[in-house]
Design a protein around this motif. Structure first.
Motif, short mmCIF file in Angstrom:
data_model
loop_
_atom_site.label_atom_id
_atom_site.label_comp_id
_atom_site.label_asym_id
_atom_site.label_seq_id
_atom_site.Cartn_x
_atom_site.Cartn_y
_atom_site.Cartn_z
N ALA A 41 30.23 -5.20 9.46
CA ALA A 41 28.60 -6.21 9.23
C ALA A 41 28.39 -6.09 7.80
N PHE A 42 28.17 -5.51 7.52
CA PHE A 42 27.87 -5.39 5.77
C PHE A 42 28.63 -5.77 5.40
N VAL A 43 29.81 -6.21 4.89
CA VAL A 43 31.16 -6.56 4.25
C VAL A 43 30.20 -8.35 4.55
N ASN A 44 30.58 -8.58 6.00
CA ASN A 44 30.53 -9.58 6.44
C ASN A 44 28.77 -10.56 6.11
N ALA A 45 28.29 -9.76 5.75
CA ALA A 45 26.56 -10.09 5.38
C ALA A 45 26.91 -10.64 3.64
N ALA A 47 29.64 -11.03 1.92
CA ALA A 47 30.54 -12.05 1.70
C ALA A 47 30.08 -13.46 2.43
N TRP A 48 28.53 -13.32 3.10
CA TRP A 48 28.44 -15.24 2.91
C TRP A 48 27.50 -14.85 1.99
N LEU A 49 26.42 -14.13 1.58
CA LEU A 49 25.37 -13.99 0.82
C LEU A 49 26.28 -14.60 -0.82
N CYS A 50 27.75 -14.12 -1.00
CA CYS A 50 27.73 -14.02 -2.17
C CYS A 50 28.46 -15.68 -2.35
N HIS A 51 29.52 -15.62 -1.41
CA HIS A 51 29.85 -16.94 -1.14
C HIS A 51 28.58 -18.62 -1.09
N ARG A 52 28.11 -18.48 -1.01
CA ARG A 52 27.12 -19.42 -1.12
C ARG A 52 25.96 -19.46 -2.45
N GLU A 53 26.70 -18.16 -3.03
CA GLU A 53 26.41 -18.35 -4.96
C GLU A 53 27.97 -18.73 -5.15
N THR A 67 32.98 -0.10 -0.99
CA THR A 67 32.32 -0.31 -2.83
C THR A 67 32.73 -1.20 -2.94
N VAL A 68 31.64 -1.98 -4.15
CA VAL A 68 31.27 -3.22 -4.06
C VAL A 68 31.33 -3.00 -5.97
N ARG A 69 31.85 -3.96 -5.95
CA ARG A 69 32.67 -4.05 -7.97
C ARG A 69 32.03 -5.45 -8.63
N PHE A 70 31.04 -6.11 -8.84
CA PHE A 70 30.05 -6.87 -10.10
C PHE A 70 30.61 -7.53 -11.26
N SER A 71 31.12 -8.48 -11.56
CA SER A 71 31.61 -8.80 -12.92
C SER A 71 31.83 -10.21 -13.23
N THR A 72 31.87 -10.54 -14.08
CA THR A 72 31.32 -12.22 -14.27
C THR A 72 33.43 -12.28 -15.20
N HIS A 73 34.27 -12.03 -14.43
CA HIS A 73 35.59 -12.33 -14.76
C HIS A 73 35.69 -14.00 -15.63
N SER A 74 35.07 -15.01 -16.16
CA SER A 74 35.45 -16.05 -16.55
C SER A 74 34.90 -15.20 -18.06
N GLU A 80 23.88 -12.03 -15.82
CA GLU A 80 23.02 -12.24 -14.93
C GLU A 80 23.12 -12.18 -13.25
N ARG A 81 24.33 -12.97 -13.82
CA ARG A 81 24.58 -13.39 -11.73
C ARG A 81 24.90 -12.77 -11.43
N ASP A 82 25.92 -11.49 -12.16
CA ASP A 82 25.96 -10.13 -11.55
C ASP A 82 24.94 -9.07 -10.77
N LEU A 83 24.08 -9.13 -11.40
CA LEU A 83 22.53 -7.99 -11.44
C LEU A 83 22.17 -8.69 -10.45
N ALA A 84 21.79 -9.93 -10.13
CA ALA A 84 20.90 -10.70 -9.70
C ALA A 84 21.99 -10.25 -7.71
N LEU A 85 23.10 -10.85 -7.72
CA LEU A 85 23.85 -10.32 -6.62
C LEU A 85 23.63 -8.75 -6.18
N ALA A 86 23.62 -7.93 -7.36
CA ALA A 86 23.92 -6.79 -7.17
C ALA A 86 22.30 -6.37 -6.88
N ALA A 87 21.32 -6.96 -6.94
CA ALA A 87 19.62 -6.89 -6.53
C ALA A 87 19.65 -7.39 -4.89
N ALA A 88 20.57 -9.01 -4.99
CA ALA A 88 20.84 -9.20 -3.01
C ALA A 88 21.47 -8.30 -2.21
N CYS A 89 22.28 -7.77 -2.63
CA CYS A 89 22.95 -6.50 -1.94
C CYS A 89 22.40 -5.55 -1.93
#
Length: 100
Positions: A41-45, A47-53, A67-74, A80-89
């Motif tokens: 349930a957490f993973v699906n929720a 996934a939806w948040l991240c997909h919107r972004e 386990t969730v890992r954020f990094s901007t490969h490009s 900032e986007r990674d940190l914002a999504l970490a806060a949303a997580c």
């Protein structure tokens, strides 16, 4: 963001830390749950948040943990986007019943 900026921002996200195993700068957090359905349930929720972004973490899913890992490969590191999504997580986890 440089390492000092990331560390400063992580002060407000204490459950997150730099991932020492990553080949590019990455932040990581593991959350524990009561079982498989709660984990999914957490993973699906998330996934939806991240997909919107249009920004997608690396996930490792087990029976009672994710386990969730954020990094901007490009960008070759943490943005900032990674940190914002970490806060949303974190906000998502606070709204759910989980073990940490």
């Amino acid at each position: 963001l440089d390492e000092a900026a990331v560390r400063a921002r992580l002060a407000a996200l204490p459950a997150w830390s730099p991932d020492p195993e990553a080949t590019v700068p990455t932040i990581v957090r593991t959350a524990r749950f009561g079982g498989w359905l709660e984990t999914i349930a957490f993973v699906n929720a998330l996934a939806w948040l991240c997909h919107r972004e249009d920004h997608h973490p690396d996930l490792a899913v087990g029976y009672d943990r994710a386990t969730v890992r954020f990094s901007t490969h490009s960008a070759g590191g943490i943005t900032e986007r990674d940190l914002a999504l970490a806060a949303a997580c974190d906000a998502l986890l606070a709204s759910l019943s989980h073990r940490g």
